[in-house]
Scaffold this active site. Structure first.
Site, PDB file in Angstrom:
ATOM      1  N   ASP A  67     -34.265  12.933  47.160  1.00  0.00           N
ATOM      2  CA  ASP A  67     -34.474  11.992  46.498  1.00  0.00           C
ATOM      3  C   ASP A  67     -35.942  11.858  45.966  1.00  0.00           C
ATOM      4  O   ASP A  67     -36.378  12.638  45.847  1.00  0.00           O
ATOM      5  CB  ASP A  67     -34.441  10.691  47.651  1.00  0.00           C
ATOM      6  CG  ASP A  67     -35.650  11.078  48.837  1.00  0.00           C
ATOM      7  OD1 ASP A  67     -35.852  12.529  48.966  1.00  0.00           O
ATOM      8  OD2 ASP A  67     -35.610  11.020  50.913  1.00  0.00           O
ATOM      9  N   ASN A 136     -38.944   4.719  61.228  1.00  0.00           N
ATOM     10  CA  ASN A 136     -38.373   3.494  60.906  1.00  0.00           C
ATOM     11  C   ASN A 136     -36.534   4.097  61.360  1.00  0.00           C
ATOM     12  O   ASN A 136     -35.634   3.605  61.418  1.00  0.00           O
ATOM     13  CB  ASN A 136     -38.272   3.005  60.387  1.00  0.00           C
ATOM     14  CG  ASN A 136     -37.970   2.719  58.739  1.00  0.00           C
ATOM     15  OD1 ASN A 136     -37.655   4.388  58.921  1.00  0.00           O
ATOM     16  ND2 ASN A 136     -38.294   2.575  57.484  1.00  0.00           N
ATOM     17  N   HIS A 138     -35.063   6.272  58.917  1.00  0.00           N
ATOM     18  CA  HIS A 138     -34.544   6.492  57.591  1.00  0.00           C
ATOM     19  C   HIS A 138     -34.294   7.566  57.256  1.00  0.00           C
ATOM     20  O   HIS A 138     -35.130   8.381  58.479  1.00  0.00           O
ATOM     21  CB  HIS A 138     -34.914   6.114  56.946  1.00  0.00           C
ATOM     22  CG  HIS A 138     -36.151   6.852  56.354  1.00  0.00           C
ATOM     23  ND1 HIS A 138     -38.156   6.177  56.179  1.00  0.00           N
ATOM     24  CD2 HIS A 138     -37.149   8.217  56.341  1.00  0.00           C
ATOM     25  CE1 HIS A 138     -38.555   6.530  54.745  1.00  0.00           C
ATOM     26  NE2 HIS A 138     -38.090   8.013  56.124  1.00  0.00           N
ATOM     27  N   GLU A 143     -32.883   3.632  54.740  1.00  0.00           N
ATOM     28  CA  GLU A 143     -33.181   2.463  55.460  1.00  0.00           C
ATOM     29  C   GLU A 143     -32.864   1.837  56.166  1.00  0.00           C
ATOM     30  O   GLU A 143     -31.925   1.606  55.235  1.00  0.00           O
ATOM     31  CB  GLU A 143     -34.618   1.731  54.480  1.00  0.00           C
ATOM     32  CG  GLU A 143     -35.336   1.992  53.107  1.00  0.00           C
ATOM     33  CD  GLU A 143     -37.029   2.987  54.196  1.00  0.00           C
ATOM     34  OE1 GLU A 143     -36.640   2.981  55.258  1.00  0.00           O
ATOM     35  OE2 GLU A 143     -37.798   2.704  53.353  1.00  0.00           O
TER      36      GLU A 143
HETATM   37  C1  F6R Z   1     -37.919  12.512  52.004  1.00  0.00           C
HETATM   38  C2  F6R Z   1     -36.856  12.504  52.681  1.00  0.00           C
HETATM   39  C3  F6R Z   1     -37.504  11.537  53.794  1.00  0.00           C
HETATM   40  C4  F6R Z   1     -39.002  12.077  54.774  1.00  0.00           C
HETATM   41  C5  F6R Z   1     -39.466  11.582  55.858  1.00  0.00           C
HETATM   42  C6  F6R Z   1     -40.352  11.931  57.097  1.00  0.00           C
HETATM   43  O1  F6R Z   1     -37.635  13.543  51.021  1.00  0.00           O
HETATM   44  O2  F6R Z   1     -36.668  12.072  52.799  1.00  0.00           O
HETATM   45  O3  F6R Z   1     -36.700  10.623  54.441  1.00  0.00           O
HETATM   46  O4  F6R Z   1     -38.610  13.036  55.180  1.00  0.00           O
HETATM   47  O5  F6R Z   1     -39.582   9.477  55.715  1.00  0.00           O
HETATM   48  O6  F6R Z   1     -41.509  12.145  56.680  1.00  0.00           O
HETATM   49  P1  F6R Z   1     -42.732  13.018  56.763  1.00  0.00           P
HETATM   50  O7  F6R Z   1     -41.968  14.478  56.948  1.00  0.00           O
HETATM   51  O8  F6R Z   1     -43.566  12.974  55.503  1.00  0.00           O
HETATM   52  O9  F6R Z   1     -43.032  11.822  58.064  1.00  0.00           O
END
Ligand code: F6R
Length: 248
Positions: A67, A136, A138, A143
């Site tokens: 992303d 959450n 995702h 989301e």
């Molecule tokens: C980032 C991504 C997100 C993260 C998720 C967890 O490229 O795709 O899905 O993996 O938000 O983020 P952290 O590791 O910062 O808790």
């Protein structure tokens, strides 16, 4: 789902990096799907260490990141592209022509998402998709919502996701873009192997919903239950709400 629980985040990061390095030794031209965020930092640090020790070669690898923020070009300090440069790409011998990213500065987001899907298909699909998980539920930036989207698409980020990304913008959540481009659920689920890492007690609830809950668009990660080759790598804090814990 195959679940492994490590004593702590450091052991987890080292083990996942060793495992990926092992895969790359057996198949140099692997296509990797890569995440950003706090969770994979130790993983990238270990991969860079293994590369410096001469035990892994990225010259044949191809990468696709999950992303990118919409409105940010690849040179912008808050972009995921810059995160990957800072923590990984600039330290390893990956051929830069094989690094693929959704371009957040595109004037045509839908066209850019279609281009990305074509590029993944032309590369032969993703062999190993590494994932984190948002608290959450995702994955990528898919989301929780009433509906999920199969292919790469534009997403509106939820307030908790923008807060979680504030560190990339000098701690100011207001500066985090409201929208992003993300691989879709099918893009992720079509990867041949999926490795999801989660650490810390703030992930315990979403990990339990992902592994033990019903399939629901309210926990996008729960759809990983449909995939035949998912490896969930947890530290003890992230595993503490699972009914049946598997020890390392
Ligand atoms: C980032 C991504 C997100 C993260 C998720 C967890 O490229 O795709 O899905 O993996 O938000 O983020 P952290 O590791 O910062 O808790």
């Amino acid at each position: 789902m195959d679940i492994t629980v490590f004593p702590g985040a450091n052991q987890l990061a080292a083990a996942v990096a060793e495992r990926l390095a092992g895969h790359l030794c057996r198949a140099r031209s692997l296509v990797l799907g890569l995440p950003t965020g706090r969770t994979p930092l130790g993983f990238y640090r270990n991969l860079v260490r293994i590369a410096r020790e001469g035990r892994v070669d990225f010259s044949g690898a191809t990468t696709f990141n999950l992303d990118e923020f919409l409105g940010l070009g690849p040179e912008e300090p808050g972009s995921y592209r810059q995160y990957m440069e800072r923590h990984f790409f600039r330290f390893v011998n990956i051929d830069r022509r094989n690094i693929h990213f959704l371009d957040g500065s595109t004037p045509d987001p839908e066209g850019e998402c279609a281009r990305y899907e074509r590029a993944i298909a032309e590369a032969g699909g993703i062999d190993v998709q590494i994932l984190g998980i948002g608290s959450n539920g995702h994955i990528g930036f898919n989301e929780p919502a009433d509906h999920l989207t199969a292919r790469s698409h534009v997403v509106r980020l939820r307030p908790e996701t923008r807060r979680a990304n504030a560190a990339l913008f000098a701690g100011d959540a207001d500066r985090v873009p409201h929208q992003a481009l993300s691989m879709g659920m099918a893009t992720i689920l079509h990867a041949r192997t999926i490795v999801l890492m989660a650490t810390g007690s703030e992930k315990a609830g979403c990990v339990s919903a992902m592994v033990e809950g019903p399939l629901t668009t309210r926990t996008p990660a729960s759809f990983l239950q449909l995939h035949p080759d998912v490896h969930v790598m947890l530290d003890q804090a992230a595993a503490r709400k699972l009914a049946d814990q598997v020890r390392f």
